[in-house]
Every structure is written in structure tokens, then in C-alpha cells.
Motif scaffolding. Structure first.
Motif, PDB file in Angstrom:
ATOM      1  N   GLN A  16       0.815  -1.217   0.000  1.00 17.82           N
ATOM      2  CA  GLN A  16       0.000   0.000   0.000  1.00 17.82           C
ATOM      3  C   GLN A  16       0.847   1.265   0.000  1.00 17.82           C
ATOM      4  OE1 GLN A  16      -3.245   0.264  -0.676  1.00 17.82           O
ATOM      5  NE2 GLN A  16      -3.078  -1.934  -0.983  1.00 17.82           N
ATOM      6  N   ALA A  17       1.901   1.284   0.781  1.00 17.80           N
ATOM      7  CA  ALA A  17       2.791   2.454   0.821  1.00 17.80           C
ATOM      8  C   ALA A  17       3.451   2.674  -0.537  1.00 17.80           C
ATOM      9  CB  ALA A  17       3.845   2.287   1.908  1.00 17.80           C
ATOM     10  N   ASN A  18       3.861   1.606  -1.176  1.00 17.77           N
ATOM     11  CA  ASN A  18       4.508   1.729  -2.486  1.00 17.77           C
ATOM     12  C   ASN A  18       3.526   2.189  -3.560  1.00 17.77           C
ATOM     13  OD1 ASN A  18       7.048   1.003  -1.538  1.00 17.77           O
ATOM     14  ND2 ASN A  18       6.709  -1.164  -1.921  1.00 17.77           N
ATOM     15  N   ILE A  19       2.298   1.720  -3.493  1.00 18.10           N
ATOM     16  CA  ILE A  19       1.277   2.173  -4.447  1.00 18.10           C
ATOM     17  C   ILE A  19       1.037   3.666  -4.300  1.00 18.10           C
ATOM     18  CG2 ILE A  19      -1.183   2.042  -5.007  1.00 18.10           C
ATOM     19  CD1 ILE A  19      -1.003  -0.990  -4.408  1.00 18.10           C
ATOM     20  N   ILE A  20       0.900   4.117  -3.069  1.00 18.04           N
ATOM     21  CA  ILE A  20       0.658   5.546  -2.822  1.00 18.04           C
ATOM     22  C   ILE A  20       1.847   6.382  -3.295  1.00 18.04           C
ATOM     23  CG2 ILE A  20       0.277   7.296  -1.020  1.00 18.04           C
ATOM     24  CD1 ILE A  20      -2.162   5.423  -1.715  1.00 18.04           C
ATOM     25  N   GLN A  21       3.060   5.929  -3.017  1.00 14.85           N
ATOM     26  CA  GLN A  21       4.248   6.672  -3.453  1.00 14.85           C
ATOM     27  C   GLN A  21       4.337   6.701  -4.977  1.00 14.85           C
ATOM     28  OE1 GLN A  21       7.953   5.697  -1.557  1.00 14.85           O
ATOM     29  NE2 GLN A  21       9.134   6.966  -2.973  1.00 14.85           N
ATOM     30  N   ALA A  22       4.076   5.576  -5.625  1.00  7.96           N
ATOM     31  CA  ALA A  22       4.117   5.531  -7.089  1.00  7.96           C
ATOM     32  C   ALA A  22       3.074   6.473  -7.683  1.00  7.96           C
ATOM     33  CB  ALA A  22       3.888   4.102  -7.577  1.00  7.96           C
ATOM     34  N   LYS A  23       1.878   6.470  -7.126  1.00  7.81           N
ATOM     35  CA  LYS A  23       0.812   7.358  -7.608  1.00  7.81           C
ATOM     36  C   LYS A  23       1.251   8.812  -7.520  1.00  7.81           C
ATOM     37  CE  LYS A  23      -4.127   8.365  -6.885  1.00  7.81           C
ATOM     38  NZ  LYS A  23      -4.092   9.798  -6.943  1.00  7.81           N
ATOM     39  N   GLN A  24       1.796   9.204  -6.390  1.00  9.37           N
ATOM     40  CA  GLN A  24       2.252  10.585  -6.207  1.00  9.37           C
ATOM     41  C   GLN A  24       3.360  10.935  -7.198  1.00  9.37           C
ATOM     42  OE1 GLN A  24       3.540  11.509  -2.227  1.00  9.37           O
ATOM     43  NE2 GLN A  24       4.467  13.431  -2.835  1.00  9.37           N
ATOM     44  N   MET A  25       4.321  10.061  -7.346  1.00 14.08           N
ATOM     45  CA  MET A  25       5.438  10.314  -8.262  1.00 14.08           C
ATOM     46  C   MET A  25       4.937  10.436  -9.698  1.00 14.08           C
ATOM     47  SD  MET A  25       8.318   7.733  -6.695  1.00 14.08           S
ATOM     48  CE  MET A  25       9.699   8.327  -7.699  1.00 14.08           C
ATOM     49  N   LEU A  26       4.030   9.570 -10.084  1.00 13.96           N
ATOM     50  CA  LEU A  26       3.482   9.631 -11.439  1.00 13.96           C
ATOM     51  C   LEU A  26       2.729  10.939 -11.669  1.00 13.96           C
ATOM     52  CD1 LEU A  26       2.334   5.938 -11.662  1.00 13.96           C
ATOM     53  CD2 LEU A  26       3.925   7.041 -13.267  1.00 13.96           C
ATOM     54  N   GLU A  27       1.896  11.323 -10.724  1.00 14.89           N
ATOM     55  CA  GLU A  27       1.120  12.559 -10.871  1.00 14.89           C
ATOM     56  C   GLU A  27       2.019  13.787 -10.988  1.00 14.89           C
ATOM     57  OE1 GLU A  27      -1.510  12.103  -7.531  1.00 14.89           O
ATOM     58  OE2 GLU A  27      -3.065  11.184  -8.796  1.00 14.89           O
ATOM     59  N   ALA A  32       6.254  18.223 -15.171  1.00 13.01           N
ATOM     60  CA  ALA A  32       7.693  18.069 -15.371  1.00 13.01           C
ATOM     61  C   ALA A  32       8.090  17.609 -16.772  1.00 13.01           C
ATOM     62  CB  ALA A  32       8.244  17.080 -14.338  1.00 13.01           C
ATOM     63  N   VAL A  33       7.195  16.925 -17.465  1.00  9.94           N
ATOM     64  CA  VAL A  33       7.516  16.377 -18.786  1.00  9.94           C
ATOM     65  C   VAL A  33       6.701  17.140 -19.834  1.00  9.94           C
ATOM     66  CG1 VAL A  33       7.582  14.315 -20.229  1.00  9.94           C
ATOM     67  CG2 VAL A  33       7.945  14.116 -17.755  1.00  9.94           C
ATOM     68  N   ALA A  68       9.908  10.854 -26.176  1.00 10.23           N
ATOM     69  CA  ALA A  68      10.596  11.846 -25.340  1.00 10.23           C
ATOM     70  C   ALA A  68      10.270  11.631 -23.864  1.00 10.23           C
ATOM     71  CB  ALA A  68      10.209  13.256 -25.782  1.00 10.23           C
ATOM     72  N   TYR A  69       9.023  11.300 -23.580  1.00  9.23           N
ATOM     73  CA  TYR A  69       8.585  10.986 -22.208  1.00  9.23           C
ATOM     74  C   TYR A  69       9.359   9.784 -21.673  1.00  9.23           C
ATOM     75  CZ  TYR A  69       5.283   8.888 -18.785  1.00  9.23           C
ATOM     76  OH  TYR A  69       4.697   8.311 -17.687  1.00  9.23           O
ATOM     77  N   ALA A  70       9.510   8.764 -22.497  1.00 14.20           N
ATOM     78  CA  ALA A  70      10.154   7.521 -22.068  1.00 14.20           C
ATOM     79  C   ALA A  70      11.581   7.735 -21.575  1.00 14.20           C
ATOM     80  CB  ALA A  70      10.135   6.510 -23.206  1.00 14.20           C
ATOM     81  N   VAL A  71      12.284   8.708 -22.131  1.00 14.32           N
ATOM     82  CA  VAL A  71      13.684   8.940 -21.750  1.00 14.32           C
ATOM     83  C   VAL A  71      13.883  10.203 -20.909  1.00 14.32           C
ATOM     84  CG1 VAL A  71      14.560   7.668 -23.735  1.00 14.32           C
ATOM     85  CG2 VAL A  71      14.209  10.145 -23.931  1.00 14.32           C
ATOM     86  N   HIS A  72      12.788  10.875 -20.564  1.00 10.41           N
ATOM     87  CA  HIS A  72      12.902  12.098 -19.755  1.00 10.41           C
ATOM     88  C   HIS A  72      13.442  11.737 -18.364  1.00 10.41           C
ATOM     89  CE1 HIS A  72      11.796  15.674 -17.496  1.00 10.41           C
ATOM     90  NE2 HIS A  72      11.689  16.300 -18.669  1.00 10.41           N
ATOM     91  N   PRO A  73      14.404  12.508 -17.852  1.00 11.86           N
ATOM     92  CA  PRO A  73      15.024  12.191 -16.554  1.00 11.86           C
ATOM     93  C   PRO A  73      14.029  12.051 -15.401  1.00 11.86           C
ATOM     94  CG  PRO A  73      16.252  13.931 -17.661  1.00 11.86           C
ATOM     95  CD  PRO A  73      15.024  13.674 -18.492  1.00 11.86           C
ATOM     96  N   GLU A  74      13.001  12.879 -15.351  1.00 14.46           N
ATOM     97  CA  GLU A  74      12.013  12.775 -14.264  1.00 14.46           C
ATOM     98  C   GLU A  74      11.209  11.478 -14.385  1.00 14.46           C
ATOM     99  OE1 GLU A  74      11.875  14.750 -11.533  1.00 14.46           O
ATOM    100  OE2 GLU A  74      13.663  15.642 -12.427  1.00 14.46           O
ATOM    101  N   HIS A  75      10.871  11.104 -15.594  1.00 13.53           N
ATOM    102  CA  HIS A  75      10.161   9.834 -15.805  1.00 13.53           C
ATOM    103  C   HIS A  75      11.049   8.656 -15.425  1.00 13.53           C
ATOM    104  CE1 HIS A  75       8.866   6.418 -18.466  1.00 13.53           C
ATOM    105  NE2 HIS A  75       7.767   6.649 -17.779  1.00 13.53           N
ATOM    106  N   LEU A  76      12.313   8.722 -15.770  1.00 14.60           N
ATOM    107  CA  LEU A  76      13.232   7.627 -15.458  1.00 14.60           C
ATOM    108  C   LEU A  76      13.391   7.431 -13.954  1.00 14.60           C
ATOM    109  CD1 LEU A  76      15.939   8.117 -18.219  1.00 14.60           C
ATOM    110  CD2 LEU A  76      14.088   6.411 -18.138  1.00 14.60           C
ATOM    111  N   LYS A  77      13.298   8.503 -13.165  1.00 11.91           N
ATOM    112  CA  LYS A  77      13.330   8.373 -11.703  1.00 11.91           C
ATOM    113  C   LYS A  77      12.143   7.557 -11.208  1.00 11.91           C
ATOM    114  CE  LYS A  77      15.568  12.838 -10.857  1.00 11.91           C
ATOM    115  NZ  LYS A  77      15.348  14.198 -10.314  1.00 11.91           N
ATOM    116  N   VAL A  78      10.976   7.820 -11.777  1.00  7.23           N
ATOM    117  CA  VAL A  78       9.767   7.080 -11.402  1.00  7.23           C
ATOM    118  C   VAL A  78       9.905   5.618 -11.821  1.00  7.23           C
ATOM    119  CG1 VAL A  78       7.267   6.926 -11.670  1.00  7.23           C
ATOM    120  CG2 VAL A  78       8.362   9.174 -11.584  1.00  7.23           C
ATOM    121  N   VAL A  79      10.403   5.395 -13.027  1.00  8.75           N
ATOM    122  CA  VAL A  79      10.604   4.033 -13.523  1.00  8.75           C
ATOM    123  C   VAL A  79      11.543   3.267 -12.597  1.00  8.75           C
ATOM    124  CG1 VAL A  79      11.611   2.672 -15.401  1.00  8.75           C
ATOM    125  CG2 VAL A  79      10.107   4.599 -15.926  1.00  8.75           C
TER     126      VAL A  79
END
Length: 99
Positions: A16-27, A32-33, A68-79
Motif C-alpha cells: 500500500q505504501a509503495n502504491i501511494i508513493q508511485a501514484k504521487q510520483m506519477l502525478e 515536469a515532462v 521523449a517521455y520515455a527517456v525524460h530524466p524525471e520519468h526515469l526516476k519514477v521508472v
């Protein structure tokens, strides 16, 4: 318009904690992109065996925008984070006519 859909199945450990963190990071990627036109992040409530835990639906003007999204540095942090906490993911990319 290009639509990019990803569904994630998270590991049970601190799920649950990881889901919430992933959701926040994605949003946070929305501002940023530059090529990201829209994003919908959904938390699953279905209890079916085939259910995934979290999904994203994103849109881009073109395939180049998605690339461009796929290689964007902020997206890569989330990945990087998500790869550590999921069992697996599924993806669908398609083009739709402009509405």
C-alpha cells in the motif's frame, strides 16, 4: 493523439505504501515532462484474481512525444522506483484520431 496505458501489479511487501508513493510520483510528472498532455492515475478496488493494482492512462500529441517521455530524466526516476516494487506490468500504446 497517442495513448499510453500501463497497469502495475505490486509486490506484497509494503504494497500500500509503495502504491501511494508511485501514484504521487506519477502525478508529479504532469508538470515536469513537456510532451505529456494528460495523465489519469487509478488505484484498483476490484478483488478479482486478474486485477492489477494501479494503472495510468497518458496522452501525447505524437509517437515522438511518447518517446521523449520515455527517456525524460524525471520519468526515469519514477521508472527506477517502480521497477523495485512491482512484480510486473503490462502496457498498451495506440494512436487515436484527434477528437
Amino acid at each position: 493523439m497517442v495513448v499510453h496505458i500501463v497497469m502495475f501489479k505490486f509486490k506484497e511487501e509494503t504494497k500500500q505504501a509503495n502504491i501511494i508513493q508511485a501514484k504521487q510520483m506519477l502525478e508529479e510528472l504532469m508538470g515536469a515532462v513537456p510532451t505529456l498532455r494528460s495523465m489519469d492515475v487509478g488505484l484498483n478496488f476490484a478483488n478479482e484474481e486478474r486485477a492489477m493494482d494501479l494503472s495510468i492512462i497518458t496522452t501525447f500529441e505524437s509517437k515522438a512525444g511518447l518517446e521523449a517521455y520515455a527517456v525524460h530524466p524525471e520519468h526515469l526516476k519514477v521508472v527506477d522506483f517502480i521497477k523495485q516494487v512491482i512484480e510486473y506490468s503490462k502496457v498498451v500504446d495506440y494512436e487515436r484520431p484527434d477528437s
